[in-house]
Design an enzyme around this catalytic site. Structure first.
Site, PDB file in Angstrom:
ATOM      1  N   HIS A  17      14.222 -15.682  11.076  1.00 43.71           N
ATOM      2  CA  HIS A  17      13.834 -15.673  12.491  1.00 43.71           C
ATOM      3  C   HIS A  17      12.336 -15.837  12.707  1.00 43.71           C
ATOM      4  CE1 HIS A  17      17.665 -13.437  14.065  1.00 43.71           C
ATOM      5  NE2 HIS A  17      17.954 -14.250  13.059  1.00 43.71           N
ATOM      6  N   CYS A  70       0.888  -1.174   0.000  1.00 42.08           N
ATOM      7  CA  CYS A  70       0.000   0.000   0.000  1.00 42.08           C
ATOM      8  C   CYS A  70       0.925   1.223   0.000  1.00 42.08           C
ATOM      9  CB  CYS A  70      -0.998  -0.026   1.163  1.00 42.08           C
ATOM     10  SG  CYS A  70      -0.311   0.074   2.818  1.00 42.08           S
ATOM     11  N   ILE A  96       1.860  -0.059   5.892  1.00 37.10           N
ATOM     12  CA  ILE A  96       1.435  -0.227   7.285  1.00 37.10           C
ATOM     13  C   ILE A  96       0.008  -0.770   7.377  1.00 37.10           C
ATOM     14  CG2 ILE A  96       1.016   0.952   9.477  1.00 37.10           C
ATOM     15  CD1 ILE A  96       3.268   2.940   8.663  1.00 37.10           C
TER      16      ILE A  96
HETATM   17  C1  RB5 Z   1      -3.960   5.376   0.999  1.00 45.21           C
HETATM   18  O1  RB5 Z   1      -3.981   6.749   0.794  1.00 45.21           O
HETATM   19  C2  RB5 Z   1      -3.033   5.014   2.149  1.00 45.21           C
HETATM   20  O2  RB5 Z   1      -3.653   5.350   3.347  1.00 45.21           O
HETATM   21  C3  RB5 Z   1      -2.687   3.553   2.107  1.00 45.21           C
HETATM   22  O3  RB5 Z   1      -2.082   3.253   0.886  1.00 45.21           O
HETATM   23  C4  RB5 Z   1      -1.730   3.070   3.171  1.00 45.21           C
HETATM   24  O4  RB5 Z   1      -0.589   3.857   3.251  1.00 45.21           O
HETATM   25  C5  RB5 Z   1      -2.326   2.792   4.488  1.00 45.21           C
HETATM   26  O5  RB5 Z   1      -1.669   2.373   5.433  1.00 45.21           O
END
Ligand code: RB5
Length: 144
Positions: free
Chosen positions: A97, A64, A68
């Site tokens: 690990h 993403c 995260i």
């Molecule tokens: C999308 O704008 C963004 O929030 C997503 O790609 C990601 O970074 C979320 O953790």
């Protein structure tokens, strides 16, 4: 079989990962997204996590914007150990690990050259199978 999933923030980097897998003739299953149109990352994180958890795919790669949100999502699924890695040392260490079964990256964090080295390290490094690491992973799984 490698399960792939991304949102719009990871779409561009995922195209680089797909080109890498095709060049290396590594089979993959792409769960989307399939364009840069804005989407909700949990949908793709869950699809890949379930494919890995049910054994239909051996490992997964999720991307993403930051890596995260999609890794937090994947780690909610029993049996998933998704590791957010933006360097080769961490990618190797999490295989050795933690026996991580999903690599997460942020398409807005890491450039494609480095990212593909991280992917290679993640896919090629085996789990150490050392007793202390087996014990610690079992302790992680107790929590679910
Ligand atoms: C999308 O704008 C963004 O929030 C997503 O790609 C990601 O970074 C979320 O953790």
């Amino acid at each position: 079989m490698i399960a792939l999933g991304c949102d719009h923030g990871g779409y561009a980097l995922m195209q680089e990962v797909i080109a890498y897998l095709e060049k290396k003739q590594i089979p993959y299953q792409n769960f989307g997204t399939f364009s840069e149109e804005s989407v909700d990352y949990p949908q793709y994180g869950k699809a890949v996590a379930h494919a890995v958890a049910d054994g239909s795919c051996e490992k997964g790669i999720l991307i993403c914007g930051t890596g995260i949100g999609i890794s937090i999502t994947a780690n909610k699924v029993k049996g998933i150990r998704a590791a957010l890695c933006h360097d080769v040392f961490s990618a190797k260490a999490t295989r050795q690990h933690n026996d991580a079964n999903i690599l997460a990256m942020g398409g807005r964090v890491i450039g494609p050259g480095h990212a593909l080295e991280v992917v290679e390290a993640f896919l090629e490094t085996p789990f150490s199978n050392e007793e202390r690491h087996i014990r610690r992973i079992a302790q992680i799984e107790e929590e679910r």
